[in-house]
Design an enzyme around this catalytic site. Structure first.
Site, PDB file in Angstrom:
ATOM      1  N   ASP A   1       0.842  -1.202   0.000  1.00 24.88           N
ATOM      2  CA  ASP A   1       0.000   0.000   0.000  1.00 24.88           C
ATOM      3  C   ASP A   1       0.878   1.253   0.000  1.00 24.88           C
ATOM      4  O   ASP A   1       1.914   1.278  -0.660  1.00 24.88           O
ATOM      5  CB  ASP A   1      -0.892  -0.059   1.264  1.00 24.88           C
ATOM      6  CG  ASP A   1      -2.227   0.655   1.099  1.00 24.88           C
ATOM      7  OD1 ASP A   1      -2.206   1.885   0.973  1.00 24.88           O
ATOM      8  OD2 ASP A   1      -3.271  -0.014   1.106  1.00 24.88           O
TER       9      ASP A   1
ATOM     10  N   HIS B   1      -3.438   6.173   4.025  1.00 24.60           N
ATOM     11  CA  HIS B   1      -4.262   5.023   3.631  1.00 24.60           C
ATOM     12  C   HIS B   1      -3.734   3.698   4.168  1.00 24.60           C
ATOM     13  O   HIS B   1      -4.474   2.904   4.755  1.00 24.60           O
ATOM     14  CB  HIS B   1      -4.332   5.000   2.108  1.00 24.60           C
ATOM     15  CG  HIS B   1      -5.262   4.002   1.515  1.00 24.60           C
ATOM     16  ND1 HIS B   1      -4.887   2.712   1.220  1.00 24.60           N
ATOM     17  CD2 HIS B   1      -6.549   4.110   1.126  1.00 24.60           C
ATOM     18  CE1 HIS B   1      -5.904   2.069   0.677  1.00 24.60           C
ATOM     19  NE2 HIS B   1      -6.927   2.897   0.615  1.00 24.60           N
TER      20      HIS B   1
ATOM     21  N   ASN C   1     -14.213   1.259  -6.308  1.00 24.62           N
ATOM     22  CA  ASN C   1     -15.172   2.207  -5.739  1.00 24.62           C
ATOM     23  C   ASN C   1     -15.968   3.000  -6.770  1.00 24.62           C
ATOM     24  O   ASN C   1     -16.387   4.125  -6.497  1.00 24.62           O
ATOM     25  CB  ASN C   1     -14.434   3.228  -4.857  1.00 24.62           C
ATOM     26  CG  ASN C   1     -13.772   2.606  -3.658  1.00 24.62           C
ATOM     27  OD1 ASN C   1     -14.163   1.545  -3.210  1.00 24.62           O
ATOM     28  ND2 ASN C   1     -12.757   3.253  -3.137  1.00 24.62           N
TER      29      ASN C   1
ATOM     30  N   SER D   1     -11.294  -0.455  -0.028  1.00 28.17           N
ATOM     31  CA  SER D   1     -10.000  -0.538   0.660  1.00 28.17           C
ATOM     32  C   SER D   1     -10.158  -0.935   2.114  1.00 28.17           C
ATOM     33  O   SER D   1      -9.299  -1.604   2.686  1.00 28.17           O
ATOM     34  CB  SER D   1      -9.300   0.824   0.614  1.00 28.17           C
ATOM     35  OG  SER D   1      -8.720   1.067  -0.621  1.00 28.17           O
TER      36      SER D   1
END
Length: 353
Positions: A63, A111, A211, A292
């Site tokens: 990530d 994130h 998304n 996520s």
């Protein structure tokens, strides 16, 4: 919604920022934000802990990197690596810190820290949040900078993690809808090949669906051998932003990812770097929404199963066969809205091998 700029050759994080406040729920741990973690309740994580806590497993968070000094994560970290901005002579550098090689932390790069806390934050320590797999370790792999990165860096990060003993590869990232065709026709298959390699090393890969409310998982979830994860909201409905969890091999699940358009407690609370201003007003913690956030719920349950000594195949079978479809009460039955259903930790750890 916060979508990050991506081209065909880049992959960005699949997350949404959250808004304002309130709403409690019962909890068995002393983590102060646990009552707000309806996602942990929805996947029935605490009911699984008497059977497995994930001890002995490692979840690689591939990530934006992790805040290595966060008090709710610090005790859970194994050595990690950075694969972005390493310079012309190096493929890998640094330690997976969210601030990257320049030492500057962008807000988008909070994130990975958020994802990590959902999967395996330190639990019952009187701080912040609880993790789905409270005794699993976390491996920080930074492949994205300011929220985006190349498929080459992501693939290298996956392979590095697999070679160093990661049991679960969490990929809360993906490309734009339509880019599935690139891997299908063989133009860009680096990430899919890396996921297949990780599988040969005994790692389960868990990937965000996307998304943008389209009819199928985005890449690499669509065309890889990993599990693709769609999102549910607090009421167990499919989140409006989530892709339908559909891919050719139908290895798809749903998990809590939030609402995205309401208050903070409609979304998923977790850890963020302390230097990032919390939109929900709690230093070091924030509520985000997105597939996520759904993905590390599944990654945490996968760690619970692998800690029982299950193989990759046995783990995936347990996840898919015990997942539940809301309202109708079906288990292990595919539907376009939920895939095989919302992951159920309690049922999964009790499933036969």
């Amino acid at each position: 919604m916060r979508f990050l700029r991506r081209a065909a050759a880049t992959v960005g994080v699949l997350g949404l920022t959250a808004l304002a406040a309130t709403t409690p729920a019962q909890a068995a741990t002393n983590d102060p934000l646990r009552p707000k973690q309806w996602g942990l309740t929805q996947v029935r994580a605490e009911q699984a802990w008497p059977t497995s806590t994930g001890a002995g497993t490692v979840i690689a968070v591939v990530d934006t990197g992790i805040d290595l000094t966060h008090p709710d994560l610090q005790g859970k970290l194994v050595p990690g690596a950075t694969f972005v901005d390493c310079g012309a002579q190096a493929t890998v550098c640094s330690d997976g810190n969210w601030k990257g090689t320049d030492g500057v932390g962008q807000e988008a790069d909070s994130h990975g820290t958020h994802v990590a806390g959902i999967a395996a934050a330190v639990t019952n320590n009187g701080l912040g949040v609880a993790g789905v797999a409270p005794d699993a370790k976390l491996m920080p792999i930074k492949v994205l900078e300011d929220g985006s990165g190349t498929t080459e860096d992501i693939a290298n990060g996956i392979r590095w993690a697999a070679d160093r003993g990661a049991d679960v590869i969490n990929l809360s990232l993906g490309s734009l809808p339509g880019t599935q065709v690139l891997s299908i026709i063989g133009v860009d298959t680096a990430v899919e090949e890396a996921i297949a390699y990780a599988r040969t090393k005994g790692a389960v890969s868990v990937i965000a669906a996307g998304n943008t409310s389209t009819i199928a998982c985005t890449s690499p979830g669509f065309s890889s051998s990993g599990l693709c994860v769609g999102s549910t909201d607090k009421t167990e409905l499919k989140s409006v932003f989530s892709e339908l969890p559909i891919k050719p091999d139908l290895k798809v699940l749903a998990a809590p990812g939030g609402f995205g358009y309401g208050g903070c407690d409609d979304d998923i609370w977790s850890t963020v770097p302390r230097e990032v201003t919390s939109s929900c007003g709690v230093a070091g913690y924030d509520a985000y929404a997105g597939t996520s956030m759904a993905t590390p719920h599944v990654a945490g349950v996968a760690a619970l199963l692998l800690a029982q000594g299950r193989s990759v195949d046995q783990t995936e079978k347990a996840l898919l066969s015990t997942a539940r479809t809301p309202v109708v009460g079906l288990r292990g039955t595919f539907t376009p809205l939920y895939g095989y259903g919302i992951v159920d930790a309690q049922a999964a750890v009790a499933a036969p091998r």
